[in-house]
Design a protein around this motif. Structure first.
Motif, short mmCIF file in Angstrom:
data_model
loop_
_atom_site.label_atom_id
_atom_site.label_comp_id
_atom_site.label_asym_id
_atom_site.label_seq_id
_atom_site.Cartn_x
_atom_site.Cartn_y
_atom_site.Cartn_z
N GLY A 1 77.33 5.56 17.79
CA GLY A 1 77.38 5.34 19.23
C GLY A 1 76.90 6.53 20.02
N ILE A 2 76.60 6.28 21.29
CA ILE A 2 76.25 7.35 22.21
C ILE A 2 77.14 7.23 23.44
CG2 ILE A 2 74.36 5.99 23.25
CD1 ILE A 2 72.90 8.73 23.62
N HIS A 3 77.72 8.36 23.85
CA HIS A 3 78.68 8.39 24.95
C HIS A 3 78.16 9.33 26.04
CE1 HIS A 3 82.21 6.77 22.49
NE2 HIS A 3 81.24 6.95 21.60
N PHE A 4 78.32 8.89 27.29
CA PHE A 4 77.93 9.70 28.44
C PHE A 4 79.16 10.00 29.29
CE2 PHE A 4 74.27 7.20 27.23
CZ PHE A 4 73.22 8.11 27.29
N ARG A 5 79.30 11.25 29.71
CA ARG A 5 80.38 11.64 30.61
C ARG A 5 79.77 12.36 31.81
NH1 ARG A 5 86.00 14.81 29.66
NH2 ARG A 5 86.24 15.63 31.78
N TYR A 6 80.26 11.98 33.00
CA TYR A 6 79.84 12.65 34.22
C TYR A 6 81.08 13.04 35.01
CZ TYR A 6 78.00 13.39 38.92
OH TYR A 6 77.70 13.93 40.15
N ILE B 1 83.19 23.04 17.06
CA ILE B 1 82.32 24.12 17.49
C ILE B 1 81.93 23.86 18.95
CG2 ILE B 1 80.04 25.19 17.23
CD1 ILE B 1 80.25 24.65 14.23
N ASP B 2 82.14 24.84 19.80
CA ASP B 2 81.74 24.77 21.20
C ASP B 2 80.94 26.04 21.49
OD1 ASP B 2 81.46 24.66 23.93
OD2 ASP B 2 83.52 24.05 24.33
N TYR B 3 79.62 25.94 21.34
CA TYR B 3 78.77 27.13 21.38
C TYR B 3 77.52 26.87 22.21
CZ TYR B 3 76.08 31.15 19.70
OH TYR B 3 75.35 32.31 19.63
N ASN B 4 77.35 27.65 23.27
CA ASN B 4 76.16 27.56 24.11
C ASN B 4 75.84 26.12 24.52
OD1 ASN B 4 75.79 30.31 24.10
ND2 ASN B 4 74.12 30.30 22.61
N ASN B 5 76.86 25.42 25.01
CA ASN B 5 76.75 24.04 25.50
C ASN B 5 76.62 23.01 24.39
OD1 ASN B 5 76.94 24.64 28.29
ND2 ASN B 5 74.77 25.19 28.34
N TRP B 6 76.53 23.44 23.14
CA TRP B 6 76.54 22.49 22.03
C TRP B 6 77.98 22.25 21.59
CZ3 TRP B 6 72.66 19.52 20.46
CH2 TRP B 6 71.36 19.91 20.78
N LEU B 7 78.30 20.97 21.32
CA LEU B 7 79.65 20.57 20.94
C LEU B 7 79.59 19.79 19.64
CD1 LEU B 7 80.63 19.20 24.45
CD2 LEU B 7 81.24 21.44 23.55
N LEU B 8 80.23 20.29 18.60
CA LEU B 8 80.27 19.60 17.31
C LEU B 8 81.72 19.37 16.91
CD1 LEU B 8 77.52 21.41 17.30
CD2 LEU B 8 77.47 20.79 14.89
N GLN C 1 88.89 7.95 6.14
CA GLN C 1 88.47 7.79 7.52
C GLN C 1 87.76 9.07 7.95
OE1 GLN C 1 92.98 6.66 7.69
NE2 GLN C 1 92.21 6.74 9.78
N VAL C 2 86.63 8.93 8.63
CA VAL C 2 85.88 10.11 9.02
C VAL C 2 85.10 9.82 10.29
CG1 VAL C 2 83.85 9.51 7.62
CG2 VAL C 2 84.26 11.91 8.23
N TYR C 3 84.96 10.83 11.12
CA TYR C 3 84.00 10.76 12.22
C TYR C 3 83.39 12.13 12.44
CZ TYR C 3 86.68 13.21 15.88
OH TYR C 3 87.34 14.15 16.62
N GLY C 4 82.17 12.12 12.91
CA GLY C 4 81.48 13.34 13.30
C GLY C 4 80.76 13.10 14.61
N SER C 5 80.67 14.12 15.44
CA SER C 5 79.99 13.96 16.72
C SER C 5 79.22 15.23 17.06
CB SER C 5 80.98 13.64 17.83
OG SER C 5 81.82 14.74 18.11
N VAL C 6 78.11 15.04 17.77
CA VAL C 6 77.29 16.14 18.28
C VAL C 6 77.05 15.87 19.75
CG1 VAL C 6 75.12 17.38 18.12
CG2 VAL C 6 76.17 16.45 16.04
N GLY C 7 77.40 16.84 20.57
CA GLY C 7 77.22 16.66 22.00
C GLY C 7 76.54 17.85 22.64
N TYR C 8 76.03 17.60 23.84
CA TYR C 8 75.40 18.69 24.59
C TYR C 8 75.85 18.59 26.05
CZ TYR C 8 72.00 22.09 26.24
OH TYR C 8 71.40 23.19 26.81
N ARG C 9 76.25 19.72 26.60
CA ARG C 9 76.73 19.80 27.97
C ARG C 9 75.64 20.41 28.85
NH1 ARG C 9 80.14 23.48 27.11
NH2 ARG C 9 81.96 22.22 26.55
N PHE C 10 75.28 19.69 29.92
CA PHE C 10 74.36 20.26 30.89
C PHE C 10 74.84 19.87 32.29
CE2 PHE C 10 72.75 16.32 29.22
CZ PHE C 10 72.29 15.60 30.32
N GLY C 11 75.23 20.92 33.05
CA GLY C 11 75.78 20.68 34.37
C GLY C 11 77.06 19.87 34.30
N ASP C 12 77.11 18.80 35.09
CA ASP C 12 78.29 17.93 35.11
C ASP C 12 78.22 16.81 34.08
OD1 ASP C 12 79.44 19.34 37.25
OD2 ASP C 12 78.28 18.20 38.73
#
Length: 392
Positions: free
Chosen positions: A352-357, A268-275, A294-305
């Motif tokens: 874990g927590i991941h940061f991307r710039y 899901i890629d909706y209004n800057n939310w990424l699941l 085997q399983v993984y799940g992730s929740v992310g949020y995009r703001f600017g760069d």
């Protein structure tokens, strides 16, 4: 001598003339990564770090060449060098594409085996927001490529895009096991997958069937004879010190055994939310390797760069110990021990927590902290990694 020289010149001229009519494009990708554990007592086997900082294991460089031969045919070659393999250059992919129709492409040669959703792009760090793809699914299996044929068909279904892939082929190479690196073969690989995307939602499902062989028979025989003095293995049959046949080693060998993979995933890629969610289960029949989940799940949020992503992942096994089927209790203890030695070190869960710039076009900086709980030792280990991914 003159005739030979003339023939060489003529051949070179023909090749140059042919090459001049071909459109050749170059691009590439890579990762420069450093990392280490924050614990000097335990180092999880699914992550390539210990308590000394390492800038090699997860770094890689790749160059892709695409040659457009004509309107129907094109050739793709990806040369890749991985740090974990001392940056030895290998032909990661090498295949021909035939554009059968605007919607359908046939591929012949060596290409990614798409038994997981992001198998085609798992090496391209820039294409995802993680420091590394979650290892619960993307563990860097040696057999994530295939030599064979693939058909890919893309079409519209309603207002969404549907992509179907089917592959057939084989793999012959090396596999890393608890007993060391051994020859590995997968024959008669049959793979199907479907990926459907509608606006901000997509879903994936896939299946793989194959016949697998690992050259571990001599190692298992030697292991049993070393662990149980007086016992002998002859023609895959175990004899106790009294000379009685007490076990068939084919229950532990992996020789032409059927393997199956089933995978599902959604994004899901909706209004800057990424699941993202991906689940896979596999089984090697008639061997010590029972079913794997085997399983993984992730929740992310995009703001600017920036993109910040939280990840949960888990690997678990079904321990029925079907291989411990001997009337001899000592052999059963050995069979259970072999099962545990192969499978238990790979069981873990992690958060874990991941940061991307995105620092510039084609350049992304990454940082990650992950806490790994290993089932084999019932311990937690912190891992940090950092670096940059790039494409060109």
């Amino acid at each position: 001598m003159k005739k030979s020289l003339l023939a060489t010149l003529v051949a070179s001229t023909c090749l140059s003339a042919a090459a001049s009519a071909v459109e050749i494009n170059f691009n590439g990708y890579g990762s420069i990564r450093g990392g280490m554990t924050l614990d000097d007592d335990h180092f999880p086997v699914s992550f390539p770090y210990d308590d000394d900082i390492d800038f090699k294991s997860e770094s890689l460089f790749a160059l892709q060449t695409t040659a457009v031969l004509n309107q129907e045919w094109s050739a793709v070659l990806v040369m890749q060098a991985r740090g974990e393999e001392d940056f030895d250059l290998e032909a990661r992919w090498a295949y021909l594409n035939y554009q059968f129709s605007p919607e359908t492409t046939l591929s012949f040669g060596r290409f990614a085996l798409p038994y997981f959703r992001h198998s085609d792009t798992q090496d391209i760090g820039y294409s995802h927001n993680y420091t590394r793809m979650p290892t619960a699914i993307y563990r860097g299996q040696d057999f994530d490529v295939i030599e064979g044929v693939r058909v890919m068909h893309s079409t519209f279904v309603g207002d969404g895009d549907l992509t179907i892939k089917a592959s057939f082929g084989a793999f012959d190479g090396n596999g890393d096991t608890a007993l060391g690196v051994v020859d590995t073969e997968l024959n008669n690989i049959i793979q199907f997958s479907a990926d459907y995307t509608y606006e901000w939602f997509s879903i994936y499902a896939g299946a793989l069937f194959s016949e697998i062989s690992l050259s571990i028979s001599p190692l298992l025989d030697a292991n049993l004879e070393g662990a149980l003095p007086g016992y002998m293995v002859e023609n895959s049959i175990v004899f106790n010190p009294a000379g009685e046949a007490v076990y068939d080693m084919n229950d532990t060998y992996i020789d032409e055994d059927d393997v199956t993979y089933f995978t599902v995933g959604s994004t899901i890629d909706y209004n800057n939310w990424l699941l993202n969610l991906e689940f896979a289960t596999s089984e090697i029949k008639d061997s010590f390797s029972e079913s794997t989940e085997q399983v993984y799940g992730s929740v992310g949020y995009r703001f600017g760069d920036w993109v910040v992503t939280g990840v949960f992942e888990k690997v678990s096994y079904d321990y029925e110990n079907d291989s411990a089927s001997s009337q001899d209790p000592f052999v059963n203890v050995w069979a259970r021990g072999v099962t545990d030695a192969f499978l238990l070190p790979n069981e873990y869960d992690a958060q874990g927590i991941h940061f991307r710039y995105d620092a510039a076009a084609g350049i992304a900086y990454k940082f990650e902290y992950t806490n790994v709980h290993s089932e084999a030792v019932d311990e937690d280990t912190g891992i940090v990694s950092f670096g940059l991914d790039f494409v060109f």
